[in-house]
Design an enzyme around this catalytic site. Structure first.
Site, PDB file in Angstrom:
ATOM      1  N   GLU A  78       0.827  -1.217   0.000  1.00 36.81           N
ATOM      2  CA  GLU A  78       0.000   0.000   0.000  1.00 36.81           C
ATOM      3  C   GLU A  78       0.856   1.260   0.000  1.00 36.81           C
ATOM      4  O   GLU A  78       0.539   2.247  -0.673  1.00 36.81           O
ATOM      5  CB  GLU A  78      -0.952  -0.017   1.201  1.00 36.81           C
ATOM      6  CG  GLU A  78      -1.982  -1.127   1.174  1.00 36.81           C
ATOM      7  CD  GLU A  78      -2.824  -1.116  -0.080  1.00 36.81           C
ATOM      8  OE1 GLU A  78      -3.154  -0.025  -0.599  1.00 36.81           O
ATOM      9  OE2 GLU A  78      -3.140  -2.210  -0.576  1.00 36.81           O
ATOM     10  N   HIS A 117     -13.165  -7.196  -5.392  1.00 39.09           N
ATOM     11  CA  HIS A 117     -12.974  -6.446  -6.628  1.00 39.09           C
ATOM     12  C   HIS A 117     -14.155  -6.542  -7.577  1.00 39.09           C
ATOM     13  O   HIS A 117     -14.276  -5.726  -8.480  1.00 39.09           O
ATOM     14  CB  HIS A 117     -11.692  -6.924  -7.311  1.00 39.09           C
ATOM     15  CG  HIS A 117     -10.488  -6.744  -6.438  1.00 39.09           C
ATOM     16  ND1 HIS A 117     -10.249  -7.554  -5.350  1.00 39.09           N
ATOM     17  CD2 HIS A 117      -9.478  -5.837  -6.474  1.00 39.09           C
ATOM     18  CE1 HIS A 117      -9.136  -7.162  -4.742  1.00 39.09           C
ATOM     19  NE2 HIS A 117      -8.650  -6.130  -5.407  1.00 39.09           N
ATOM     20  N   GLU A 128      -6.907 -66.123  34.748  1.00 36.78           N
ATOM     21  CA  GLU A 128      -6.575 -64.848  35.389  1.00 36.78           C
ATOM     22  C   GLU A 128      -5.157 -64.404  35.059  1.00 36.78           C
ATOM     23  O   GLU A 128      -4.889 -63.215  34.849  1.00 36.78           O
ATOM     24  CB  GLU A 128      -6.754 -64.967  36.909  1.00 36.78           C
ATOM     25  CG  GLU A 128      -8.194 -65.126  37.351  1.00 36.78           C
ATOM     26  CD  GLU A 128      -9.087 -64.014  36.832  1.00 36.78           C
ATOM     27  OE1 GLU A 128      -8.658 -62.841  36.799  1.00 36.78           O
ATOM     28  OE2 GLU A 128     -10.226 -64.319  36.441  1.00 36.78           O
ATOM     29  N   HIS A 177     -22.339 -60.994  37.673  1.00 38.70           N
ATOM     30  CA  HIS A 177     -22.156 -59.944  36.659  1.00 38.70           C
ATOM     31  C   HIS A 177     -23.363 -59.017  36.536  1.00 38.70           C
ATOM     32  O   HIS A 177     -23.239 -57.919  36.003  1.00 38.70           O
ATOM     33  CB  HIS A 177     -21.845 -60.585  35.303  1.00 38.70           C
ATOM     34  CG  HIS A 177     -20.594 -61.413  35.339  1.00 38.70           C
ATOM     35  ND1 HIS A 177     -20.557 -62.655  35.949  1.00 38.70           N
ATOM     36  CD2 HIS A 177     -19.346 -61.174  34.873  1.00 38.70           C
ATOM     37  CE1 HIS A 177     -19.340 -63.159  35.848  1.00 38.70           C
ATOM     38  NE2 HIS A 177     -18.572 -62.286  35.205  1.00 38.70           N
TER      39      HIS A 177
END
Length: 1310
Positions: A396, A524, A993, A1122
């Site tokens: 500029e 523009h 296990e 469970h």
């Protein structure tokens, strides 16, 4: 007034409200003001001398008119209001009236002669004055034209894009949308910004632009031009202008194509195949700029050598406290260092260098202004402190320097070839951006001139300069087509995107049509600023740069040149600037660069090193140059646009993952210790501490889960981060409100405590616990009534006590799942398998195994009939659930003595030998450890032996006896809690296990979120795989627990029968537990029908019935660990399938030959390696990949299990055929209490049905249901009979594709 190049334009806008838009369009034009008579032309002679006087008079008047017009435009652009718009239009009308008066006068006096004037400068002035443009229009159309320009500018400059569903958060183009496009890496956020801006601005501009085009063409045709485009091209004074530009573009195209291919590859790495096609165009919103015209904002993604110093000095500018004014002072100092002019006082006093903070709407697009009074020059820029904007500042100020240098020219000559005007500031920016110059002004610590640094710098410049070329070329290609009529309004958008794909190789990221006007989203277009100037400028600036560098005495590569402080270069530049347009630009150019033509060679020379590097990279990667699949378009993101504010930065995600990992280990270690303390010593105090730690865990889960939910991982290229974050995003129970979470935790603790401390008492006052008392009785007693008492008492004590808690548990579990985005808790649990077809796959596996189970069921029923008699066993009915050696009839191995096919063959049970040899629970674990070590796997660490609970305590503590393995998240503390009994069954459990522990140890170095099995079934399967070897007579003999290896046919059948009582008997139970739970969660089983539906499933799948009447006051599912512990169970079904797949694959790896059931992988390092490689993956990959590591293929299949048991299946088919057994249980309504169930219960009005105490209506409904089931089972039995007898003559090794899972012991690590 020169506009900054479009590459420095703004970001997103919202369209004006319909009413505002209507007002803009209907606003009456301002009343025409009268031009001061003193500004009108007088009388002049119609010759060259008269023309000279004419030009002089015009100049002094024009300065006044242009000052007023420019001042009005400045007022409007720095404060967009209706009043300022009206004044701008008024001044525009006056300016046009002035142009009309002087233009018509020029035509009247000089049209016949002006082209023959001897003074070329005078010819240029008269030629300019006689071009009226919009002043040719009648007043009404002129007013309409001015209003259109004002309204288009206002729509663009005041547009906003608003965040979806949030009216308060709206973004303007500058700085908001520009920042988003530059810095965001979120595909969806970028798309929203891009689409929002193009819709907000483009759509309302289209009708205005159509009107503008018609009026502009009408005006310039009256000046002798074919259309507006022809007038714009006339500024370049070249009949071959368009051909010259095309030639230059093609000269530069190979460089652009190589840059495009390289950047596309990098974007592909970032966004993946879904959004980037390596043979197609690039989605337009991913290149760091609203218009994809310059790409330097994605430099951080594409930098060739990221370890070199960062050339983007933005952060340094910020650190050093630079502000907008300082940036302009630095630019001014560069110009003055060349001997050029400083900015005048008016510049600093009047310019707008930052976006105002007083709420004014302004036109942010950077622009330089000449007020035509030879002293007032300004810049309007919403400057931000960035390196990119530092270049814009120099650009500029280049315009202003041009104004200052030619200010003494006549007004008509105070301009230049537009490309010259745009090039000047950029020439200086080429020096400013060099590492050498950045070092001089204190923005780089040191300069590195090696090849890699040069490539980094040149690629950064290419992202700005080369990326811009096709856009700079195409914008006016499109506009010239619009002005000429080749592109009608019905094809505005189609032709725009045709050109953008043809030249730029980009495509719209979302569907566009002719409703849209995407060209209008570029400053523009609505501001009617020609654009080809920028393409010309980008070529010219390198010609200028090369010439000025030579003048400055630069030696070396052109890209390293810095003309700072070279007054010789400044003098050469000054000569160009001062000429304005007083001479043809070709002459001015020749004076500057010794050539009068545009030439791309200096640009190519500048970028030669990076051009070669790009070619090499693209050849190495096999890139396709161009975009042959030009019609490809990307899909829309999921959850668009709601998810646009999510974070997509992978570096930030990596930091989150590291922090999560660090904090998780500490918090979960504390929780695991508290949980262990409670499970090994159930006290009120321990439960309080556990509840506190539970809340601590919930807070951690909530904090990090909400943090994780800020990320959009859909396009992450780092699969590990993506997987971890997706996992952490599930808040699980922590998503519940605090009060509800506390209540939920208490419910879970209460249910588990009820289960774990329960005992049942005999009449004599002696009390028995589940472990070991009741379990031993169920395993060893053969007394029908004693077993019935144990079975019933446990359920009365535990199930009934848990029932009051269970509905609330279901409610909270479902609520948590739904808040996490699942349909219900069952959906949440199933998601752990990452298999959309999980339920169908499991059903298919069950159906494959059902023939084997039905034959086992029939054979065992016959054996029980022999022992208990017809009073208690119906050969065509279900088996009473208490007679199968286990509290839940899930495994039947404890009644092996009743069902052994060949009782005279030597025993398969090593229990007696273990006891005789003095085995202890620790010895059992040591033996399991040896097995793992023999495979080349890891031994358990010292902490395991020091801290595990391997036996039930004898000090009076209440403990949770249910066997479980524990990970304490510190990489060294792993424990097992088990009330181990020295027997063969528990030896298998021990290996199970220890399999969990081995898994923990193998993946301990993964991020904690990935320290899980590939799926829950994998974790359960590992120990069981080893137990399949441990259970073989061969292995038991090798560890001195059997006197011989067996090996004969009878031994084999006995062994397989014993294994089937464990493995095959378990299949339907492991399948139905979560079938029941999932239906509870989805609401198809209500709390009124919990028990009825439980026994319906147990009848359907297991062929069992309750041995005593059950009512809806009973809750028999709750008598299974469970259920009250909320541990999903389908994992065990999966485990029992895949452990045989693993066993088969590991046996092959170990070189085993012979029947699968005889394989023992003990001491096989190759088998151990396969197992370790899969375990090391943890949860880091989807489970099919871990499956592939072990088995070489990714699917679950029952074929290995069927293969293992094939000899037994053949034997069972023969045996059942010999006895004429009916497979299934066609007399499904039979129960041991059938005699009583035929009538009502005394004085109750209720009836016994399926052993349950129900009212008459419930029983009637049940009868209809069972009638249907009976017909179905009858048909199934007939079909199965035919099928089973054919199986004998066929291989049972059928290919199968599906999922996998593992064994009956709880996994405590998550």
């Amino acid at each position: 007034m020169g506009a900054a190049p479009g590459r420095r334009g703004p970001r997103l806008l919202r369209p004006p409200p319909p009413l505002l838009l209507l007002l803009l369009l209907l606003r009456p034009p301002p009343a025409a003001l009268t031009l001061d008579p003193g500004l009108l032309p007088g009388d002049f002679a119609a010759d060259e001398a008269g023309a000279r006087l004419f030009a002089s008079s015009y100049n002094s008047s024009a300065e006044q008119v242009l000052f007023r017009s420019t001042a009005a435009s400045w007022a409007h652009d720095t404060n967009i209001t209706a009043e300022n718009a009206r004044r701008q239009e008024e001044e525009a009308l006056l300016s046009q009236e002035f142009a009309e008066a002087w233009g018509k006068k020029a035509k009247e006096l000089y049209d016949p002669v002006w082209q023959n004037f001897t003074d070329p400068e005078l010819r240029r002035i008269i030629g300019a004055v006689r071009t009226l443009g919009p002043a040719n229009l009648p007043l009404a159309k002129r007013q309409q034209y001015n209003s259109l320009l004002s309204n288009m500018s206002q729509i663009y400059s005041t547009g906003k894009v608003c965040f979806p569903n949030k009216t308060a958060s709206c973004w303007s183009l500058d700085p908001d949308l520009n920042n988003i496009l530059a810095s965001s890496r979120s595909y969806a956020m970028l798309l929203f910004a891009w689409e929002g801006w193009h819709n907000a601005v483009g759509i309302p501009l289209k009708p205005l632009y159509q009107e503008f085009t018609a009026l502009s063409n009408e005006a310039y045709r009256q000046d002798g031009f074919s259309d507006t485009g022809a007038y714009w091209r006339s500024w370049y004074d070249s009949p071959t202008f368009e051909e010259d530009l095309e030639r230059i573009y093609h000269q530069l195209e190979p460089l652009y194509l190589n840059l495009h291919a390289y950047v596309r590859r990098v974007l592909h790495r970032r966004y993946g195949d879904r959004y980037i096609n390596l043979r197609g165009p690039i989605p337009a919103h991913l290149l760091g700029n609203m218009w994809a015209q310059s790409w330097e904002s994605i430099y951080d993604m594409v930098v060739p050598f990221p370890d070199k110093p960062n050339l983007d000095v933005t952060s340094t500018m910020v650190q050093k406290g630079w502000n907008a004014t300082h940036m302009f002072r630095v630019a001014e100092e560069f110009f003055t260092s060349l001997g050029l002019l400083p900015m005048p006082p008016e510049f600093w006093a009047e310019s707008m260098l930052e976006k105002p903070e007083d709420g004014r709407e302004v036109v942010c697009h950077a622009s330089a202004w000449d007020f035509y009074n030879r002293k007032d020059f300004r810049i309007k820029q919403c400057t931000q402190v960035t390196m990119d904007q530092l270049s814009t500042v120099h650009h500029e100020m280049g315009h202003v320097q041009y104004y200052l240098q030619y200010k003494d020219q006549p007004v008509s000559l105070r301009r230049a070839n537009p490309g010259f005007h745009e090039a000047i500031g950029d020439v200086l920016a080429l020096s400013v951006s060099t590492p050498a110059h950045l070092h001089k002004i204190g923005l780089l610590d040191h300069v590195t001139n090696d090849t890699e640094s040069d490539i980094n710098y040149l690629l950064k410049m290419a992202l700005e300069k080369i990326a811009f070329l096709p856009f700079g070329y195409l914008v006016d290609q499109w506009r010239w087509g619009v002005f000429s009529g080749r592109t009608p309004s019905s094809r505005y958008n189609f032709d725009w995107w045709y050109l953008r794909t043809k030249y730029q190789g980009i495509c719209p990221p979302v569907v566009r049509n002719e409703t849209h006007f995407d060209a209008g989203a570029k400053f523009h277009i609505p501001s009617v600023t020609p654009y080809i100037r920028y393409f010309v400028s980008f070529v010219l600036q390198f010609q200028f740069h090369q010439a000025l560098c030579m003048e400055a005495g630069h030696q070396g590569p052109l890209h390293q040149c810095d003309i700072y402080q070279s007054t010789r270069a400044g003098a050469k530049l000054r000569a160009v600037l001062q000429a304005g347009c007083s001479r043809p630009w070709q002459e001015v150019l020749k004076d500057m660069v010794a050539s009068d033509a545009l030439d791309a060679q200096p640009l190519l020379d500048y970028f030669q090193p990076v051009t070669q590097w790009l070619q090499e990279q693209n050849e190495r990667n096999g890139e396709v140059l161009g975009w042959p699949e030009y019609q490809w378009r990307p899909p829309l993101p999921n959850n668009y646009p709601e998810g646009i504010d999510l974070v997509t930065d992978e570096a930030e995600a990596s930091r989150f993952v590291e922090e999560y990992d660090r904090s998780f280990q500490a918090v979960w270690n504390e929780y695991a210790e508290a949980n262990w303390n409670y499970n090994t010593n159930i006290t009120t105090e321990a439960s309080k501490i556990l509840l506190q730690k539970n809340m601590q865990i919930a807070n951690h889960t909530l904090t990090y889960g909400n943090w994780a939910r800020r990320f959009d991982v859909s396009n992450f290229q780092n699969a590990t981060s993506k997987r971890i974050i997706k996992k952490v995003q599930d808040l699980q129970r922590a998503v519940l409100p605090v009060k509800e979470l506390e209540e939920y935790n208490q419910i879970l603790l209460d249910m588990e405590t009820i289960y774990s401390v329960a005992n049942v008492c005999r009449v004599d006052g002696s009390c028995l616990q589940l472990e070991p008392d009741l379990t031993n009785l169920m395993a060893t007693s053969r007394k029908y009534d004693e077993l019935l008492w144990v079975w019933t008492s446990w359920r009365d004590k535990v199930g009934r006590a848990i029932l009051p808690y269970f509905p609330k548990y279901v409610e909270f579990t479902n609520k948590a799942a739904r808040l996490n985005g699942y349909v219900d808790a069952g959906d949440s649990w199933r998601s752990m398998y990452e298999t959309p077809t999980l339920e169908q796959d499991l059903e298919r596996l069950f159906q494959e195994l059902q023939p084997l189970y039905l034959n086992l069921h029939a054979y065992v029923g016959r054996a029980l009939h022999r022992h208990y008699g017809a009073q208690h066993i119906n050969l065509e009915g279900p088996i009473p659930a208490h007679l199968l050696g286990n509290m839940w009839a899930q495994t039947w191995s404890n009644i092996y003595d009743l069902v052994a096919p060949f009782p005279s063959a030597s025993t398969m049970d090593a229990t007696e030998a273990m006891i005789k040899q003095g085995w202890t629970p620790r010895r059992m674990f040591e033996e399991a450890d040896k097995f793992f070590i023999s495979l080349g796997l890891l031994p358990v660490p010292p902490e395991f032996w020091n801290k595990s609970m391997l036996e039930k305590p004898t000090d009076g503590r209440e403990v949770v006896c249910h066997a479980s393995a524990w990970d304490f998240y510190n990489g060294k503390d792993f424990r097992i809690k088990q009330c181990t009994t020295v027997n063969m069954e528990d030896l298998v459990v021990v290996h199970h296990e220890m399999g969990h522990i081995q898994y923990f140890m193998q993946y301990k170095d993964l991020p904690v979120a990935l320290r899980e099995g590939a799926n829950p079934g994998f974790h359960e399967a590992i120990g069981d795989v080893l137990a399949l070897s441990v259970s073989t007579p061969k292995h038991l003999h090798s560890i001195n627990l059997l006197s011989s290896e067996g090996g004969g046919y009878e031994h084999d059948i006995n062994f397989l029968m014993k294994m089937a009582l464990d493995k095959i008997a378990f299949i339907p139970f492991s399948y139905l537990v979560d079938e029941w739970r999932w239906r509870v969660f989805d609401g198809s089983i209500t709390k009124e029908n919990y028990n009825q539906e439980w026994w319906s499933l147990r009848l359907k799948y297991q062929g069992l019935c309750p041995p005593a009447p059950r009512s809806q006051g009973d809750f028999d599912p709750g008598a299974k660990f469970h259920i009250p512990s909320s541990v999903p169970y389908i994992r065990y079904f999966v485990s029992f399938i895949i452990q045989f797949q693993f066993h088969e694959a590991l046996c092959k790896a170990a070189g085993h030959t012979g029947p699968l059931h005889t394989c023992d992988i003990y001491q096989s390092k190759e088998a151990g390696k396969r197992l370790a490689d899969a375990m090391k993956l943890g949860y880091s990959k989807p489970w099919p990949e871990a499956m592939k590591v072990i088995t070489g293929q990714p699917n679950m299949s029952a074929s290995a299990m069927m293969n293992y048991f094939k000899p037994l299946m053949d034997w069972l088919l023969t045996e059942n055929g010999r006895h004429g057994e009916k497979l299934g249980w066609p007399q499904y309504t039979w129960t041991p209490n059938s005699a009583r169930s035929e009538g009502s219960l005394p004085d109750s009005g209720r009836v016994n049905f399926l052993g349950m105490n129900l009212d008459a209506q419930q029983a009637r409904v049940g009868q209809w249901v069972l009638l249907f089931l009976g017909v179905a089972l009858l048909l199934a039995s007939l079909g199965l009979t035919q099928r089973l007898f054919s199986i004998r003559y066929q291989s049972l090794r059928q290919p199968h594709h599906g999922p996998q899972f593992g064994s009956e012991v709880e996994l405590r690590h998550s």
